[in-house]
Design a protein around this motif. Structure first.
Motif, PDB file in Angstrom:
ATOM      1  N   ALA A 137       0.814  -1.222   0.000  1.00 60.22           N
ATOM      2  CA  ALA A 137       0.000   0.000   0.000  1.00 60.22           C
ATOM      3  C   ALA A 137       0.845   1.268   0.000  1.00 60.22           C
ATOM      4  O   ALA A 137       0.473   2.272  -0.619  1.00 60.22           O
ATOM      5  N   VAL A 138       1.985   1.248   0.693  1.00 59.00           N
ATOM      6  CA  VAL A 138       2.806   2.465   0.789  1.00 59.00           C
ATOM      7  C   VAL A 138       3.854   2.556  -0.313  1.00 59.00           C
ATOM      8  O   VAL A 138       4.428   3.629  -0.545  1.00 59.00           O
ATOM      9  N   ALA A 139       4.127   1.450  -0.995  1.00 57.11           N
ATOM     10  CA  ALA A 139       5.211   1.426  -1.981  1.00 57.11           C
ATOM     11  C   ALA A 139       5.047   2.450  -3.105  1.00 57.11           C
ATOM     12  O   ALA A 139       6.032   3.123  -3.462  1.00 57.11           O
ATOM     13  N   PRO A 140       3.857   2.624  -3.695  1.00 53.97           N
ATOM     14  CA  PRO A 140       3.754   3.593  -4.795  1.00 53.97           C
ATOM     15  C   PRO A 140       4.133   5.014  -4.377  1.00 53.97           C
ATOM     16  O   PRO A 140       4.852   5.710  -5.112  1.00 53.97           O
ATOM     17  N   GLY A 141       3.686   5.451  -3.210  1.00 59.91           N
ATOM     18  CA  GLY A 141       4.025   6.788  -2.737  1.00 59.91           C
ATOM     19  C   GLY A 141       5.495   6.943  -2.450  1.00 59.91           C
ATOM     20  O   GLY A 141       6.101   7.983  -2.744  1.00 59.91           O
ATOM     21  N   MET A 142       6.087   5.908  -1.865  1.00 62.90           N
ATOM     22  CA  MET A 142       7.527   5.948  -1.586  1.00 62.90           C
ATOM     23  C   MET A 142       8.323   5.987  -2.884  1.00 62.90           C
ATOM     24  O   MET A 142       9.295   6.732  -3.024  1.00 62.90           O
ATOM     25  N   ARG A 143       7.914   5.176  -3.847  1.00 62.96           N
ATOM     26  CA  ARG A 143       8.613   5.157  -5.129  1.00 62.96           C
ATOM     27  C   ARG A 143       8.529   6.513  -5.818  1.00 62.96           C
ATOM     28  O   ARG A 143       9.510   6.987  -6.403  1.00 62.96           O
ATOM     29  N   GLU A 144       7.370   7.114  -5.756  1.00 60.33           N
ATOM     30  CA  GLU A 144       7.199   8.429  -6.391  1.00 60.33           C
ATOM     31  C   GLU A 144       8.097   9.470  -5.746  1.00 60.33           C
ATOM     32  O   GLU A 144       8.633  10.352  -6.419  1.00 60.33           O
ATOM     33  N   GLN A 145       8.268   9.376  -4.421  1.00 64.69           N
ATOM     34  CA  GLN A 145       9.133  10.316  -3.712  1.00 64.69           C
ATOM     35  C   GLN A 145      10.613   9.987  -3.878  1.00 64.69           C
ATOM     36  O   GLN A 145      11.482  10.828  -3.625  1.00 64.69           O
ATOM     37  N   GLY A 146      10.901   8.735  -4.261  1.00 59.96           N
ATOM     38  CA  GLY A 146      12.284   8.306  -4.395  1.00 59.96           C
ATOM     39  C   GLY A 146      12.955   7.999  -3.078  1.00 59.96           C
ATOM     40  O   GLY A 146      14.185   7.919  -2.988  1.00 59.96           O
ATOM     41  N   ARG A 147      12.153   7.742  -2.035  1.00 57.99           N
ATOM     42  CA  ARG A 147      12.712   7.418  -0.724  1.00 57.99           C
ATOM     43  C   ARG A 147      11.601   6.894   0.179  1.00 57.99           C
ATOM     44  O   ARG A 147      10.414   7.110  -0.063  1.00 57.99           O
ATOM     45  N   GLY A 148      12.014   6.209   1.232  1.00 59.56           N
ATOM     46  CA  GLY A 148      11.071   5.673   2.207  1.00 59.56           C
ATOM     47  C   GLY A 148      11.757   4.619   3.050  1.00 59.56           C
ATOM     48  O   GLY A 148      12.835   4.125   2.697  1.00 59.56           O
ATOM     49  N   ALA A 149      11.142   4.283   4.167  1.00 57.98           N
ATOM     50  CA  ALA A 149      11.692   3.256   5.056  1.00 57.98           C
ATOM     51  C   ALA A 149      10.565   2.363   5.549  1.00 57.98           C
ATOM     52  O   ALA A 149       9.520   2.854   6.003  1.00 57.98           O
ATOM     53  N   ILE A 150      10.778   1.061   5.445  1.00 59.42           N
ATOM     54  CA  ILE A 150       9.831   0.066   5.953  1.00 59.42           C
ATOM     55  C   ILE A 150      10.567  -0.782   6.983  1.00 59.42           C
ATOM     56  O   ILE A 150      11.650  -1.309   6.709  1.00 59.42           O
ATOM     57  N   LEU A 151       9.989  -0.877   8.164  1.00 58.01           N
ATOM     58  CA  LEU A 151      10.552  -1.697   9.237  1.00 58.01           C
ATOM     59  C   LEU A 151       9.578  -2.815   9.558  1.00 58.01           C
ATOM     60  O   LEU A 151       8.427  -2.561   9.945  1.00 58.01           O
ATOM     61  N   ASN A 152      10.009  -4.047   9.385  1.00 60.83           N
ATOM     62  CA  ASN A 152       9.206  -5.211   9.735  1.00 60.83           C
ATOM     63  C   ASN A 152       9.677  -5.757  11.075  1.00 60.83           C
ATOM     64  O   ASN A 152      10.882  -5.852  11.318  1.00 60.83           O
ATOM     65  N   LEU A 153       8.744  -6.129  11.926  1.00 58.46           N
ATOM     66  CA  LEU A 153       9.091  -6.700  13.227  1.00 58.46           C
ATOM     67  C   LEU A 153       9.093  -8.225  13.138  1.00 58.46           C
ATOM     68  O   LEU A 153       8.060  -8.843  12.853  1.00 58.46           O
ATOM     69  N   GLY A 154      10.269  -8.814  13.354  1.00 52.80           N
ATOM     70  CA  GLY A 154      10.394 -10.260  13.415  1.00 52.80           C
ATOM     71  C   GLY A 154      10.324 -10.734  14.850  1.00 52.80           C
ATOM     72  O   GLY A 154       9.654 -10.140  15.690  1.00 52.80           O
ATOM     73  N   SER A 155      11.069 -11.800  15.166  1.00 54.32           N
ATOM     74  CA  SER A 155      11.071 -12.329  16.530  1.00 54.32           C
ATOM     75  C   SER A 155      12.270 -13.239  16.732  1.00 54.32           C
ATOM     76  O   SER A 155      12.663 -13.989  15.819  1.00 54.32           O
ATOM     77  N   ILE A 156      12.828 -13.212  17.935  1.00 55.50           N
ATOM     78  CA  ILE A 156      13.911 -14.116  18.304  1.00 55.50           C
ATOM     79  C   ILE A 156      13.417 -15.559  18.439  1.00 55.50           C
ATOM     80  O   ILE A 156      14.206 -16.508  18.403  1.00 55.50           O
ATOM     81  N   ASP A 189      14.338   2.223  -6.094  1.00 56.55           N
ATOM     82  CA  ASP A 189      13.575   3.472  -5.962  1.00 56.55           C
ATOM     83  C   ASP A 189      13.887   4.210  -4.668  1.00 56.55           C
ATOM     84  O   ASP A 189      13.149   5.110  -4.268  1.00 56.55           O
ATOM     85  N   GLY A 190      14.958   3.804  -3.989  1.00 55.77           N
ATOM     86  CA  GLY A 190      15.378   4.512  -2.792  1.00 55.77           C
ATOM     87  C   GLY A 190      14.655   4.120  -1.524  1.00 55.77           C
ATOM     88  O   GLY A 190      14.766   4.811  -0.504  1.00 55.77           O
ATOM     89  N   VAL A 191      13.912   3.014  -1.561  1.00 59.48           N
ATOM     90  CA  VAL A 191      13.170   2.563  -0.379  1.00 59.48           C
ATOM     91  C   VAL A 191      13.998   1.532   0.383  1.00 59.48           C
ATOM     92  O   VAL A 191      14.437   0.536  -0.188  1.00 59.48           O
ATOM     93  N   ARG A 192      14.203   1.772   1.662  1.00 62.92           N
ATOM     94  CA  ARG A 192      14.965   0.866   2.524  1.00 62.92           C
ATOM     95  C   ARG A 192      14.007  -0.015   3.312  1.00 62.92           C
ATOM     96  O   ARG A 192      12.990   0.473   3.810  1.00 62.92           O
ATOM     97  N   VAL A 193      14.339  -1.294   3.425  1.00 62.94           N
ATOM     98  CA  VAL A 193      13.500  -2.238   4.168  1.00 62.94           C
ATOM     99  C   VAL A 193      14.394  -3.043   5.105  1.00 62.94           C
ATOM    100  O   VAL A 193      15.354  -3.676   4.659  1.00 62.94           O
ATOM    101  N   ASN A 194      14.082  -3.030   6.387  1.00 63.54           N
ATOM    102  CA  ASN A 194      14.859  -3.758   7.387  1.00 63.54           C
ATOM    103  C   ASN A 194      13.938  -4.499   8.350  1.00 63.54           C
ATOM    104  O   ASN A 194      12.736  -4.209   8.433  1.00 63.54           O
ATOM    105  N   CYS A 195      14.524  -5.446   9.069  1.00 61.39           N
ATOM    106  CA  CYS A 195      13.772  -6.250  10.033  1.00 61.39           C
ATOM    107  C   CYS A 195      14.365  -6.067  11.424  1.00 61.39           C
ATOM    108  O   CYS A 195      15.579  -6.234  11.614  1.00 61.39           O
ATOM    109  N   ILE A 196      13.535  -5.715  12.375  1.00 59.23           N
ATOM    110  CA  ILE A 196      13.934  -5.635  13.779  1.00 59.23           C
ATOM    111  C   ILE A 196      13.522  -6.932  14.465  1.00 59.23           C
ATOM    112  O   ILE A 196      12.374  -7.373  14.348  1.00 59.23           O
TER     113      ILE A 196
END
Length: 263
Positions: A137-156, A189-196
């Motif tokens: 849902a957020v990817a199109p807006g982030m791509r248009e801006q050329g930047r964004g950050a997505i943080l996914n919560l994982g688990s130990i 497209d400049g979007v960073r995605v990481n997992c905590i």
């Protein structure tokens, strides 16, 4: 420092987060509430999604004095139509989302023999599926801006092979794969995605249901640091990864678990 010592809470200020449009799922309680508070205190415009109305309204009220007060939006993330409509509303109210924190989850215990196909589907919907569709849902807006950050919560949990959590651990293991895939697909497209990956975080729910004194002693004995991980510890890592200070961090897993190596 021993287990009973209470360290001073230090929260860095990240100028790049001020004014950012942030969406946090499961933001009404526990780790989510700490995330909402931390981002709001950075001057971000925070929208948080939850089904816990009473707790979410109370959190919203407690943070109304922030420079930009956070906004609670009720949504069951298992309902993909409602999820999509919620993100349309957010974009209408504030514009394209800059930062998405996929926090919502539920770690109810279960026995292998009791799992039905319907329960499997429900657990995947609660713990995994919405993370992809929120990112979508957020990817199109982030791509248009050329930047964004997505943080996914994982688990130990799945790294330790904890008991009575097979479906939760399946979903949480998949989130690390999801993170890598999204990081590759959106990175151009400049979007960073990481997992905590949080460890045993001391939330009211965990304390109420699972972390009795005996269990807490086991957790502390298995950690390198003999202090409990608190929700604000997870939030501190999220702030860094969402900020421009982490501009070259993507596609990776970041642990906040006090060095927990035993089950």
């Amino acid at each position: 420092m021993n287990a009973s010592s209470q360290p001073t809470i230090e929260q860095a200020v990240y100028p790049s987060l001020a004014g950012k449009r942030v969406v946090i799922t499961g933001g009404g309680t526990g780790i989510g509430a700490a995330l909402v508070s931390a981002f709001a205190q950075q001057g971000a415009r925070v929208f948080f999604i939850d089904i816990a109305v009473k707790e979410s309204r109370a959190l919203e009220e407690s943070l109304k004095e922030c420079a930009v007060a956070p906004t609670f939006l009720h949504c069951n993330l298992q309902d993909l139509d409602a999820l999509a409509a919620t993100f349309v509303l957010i974009e209408k109210l504030a514009g394209a989302v800059d930062i998405l924190v996929n926090n919502a989850a539920n770690d109810d215990r279960h026995q292998v023999g009791d799992v039905s196909a319907a329960y499997w589907d429900e657990r995947m919907a609660v713990n995994l599926r919405h993370q992809f569709f929120c990112a979508q849902a957020v990817a199109p807006g982030m791509r248009e801006q050329g930047r964004g950050a997505i943080l996914n919560l994982g688990s130990i949990s799945w790294h330790l092979a904890l008991p009575n959590l097979t479906l939760y651990m399946t979903a949480k293991a998949a989130i690390e794969g999801l993170t890598r895939g999204l990081a590759r697909d959106l990175g151009r497209d400049g979007v960073r995605v990481n997992c905590i990956i949080p460890g045993a975080v001391r939330t009211p729910r965990q304390t109420r249901l699972w972390h009795n004194p005996e269990e807490e002693a086991k957790i502390l004995a298995a950690q390198c640091l003999e202090q409990r991980v608190e929700p604000h510890d997870v939030a501190a890592l999220a702030l860094f990864l969402a900020s421009d200070s982490a501009a070259r961090c993507s596609g990776r897993d970041y642990y906040v678990d006090a060095g927990w190596y035993g089950a």
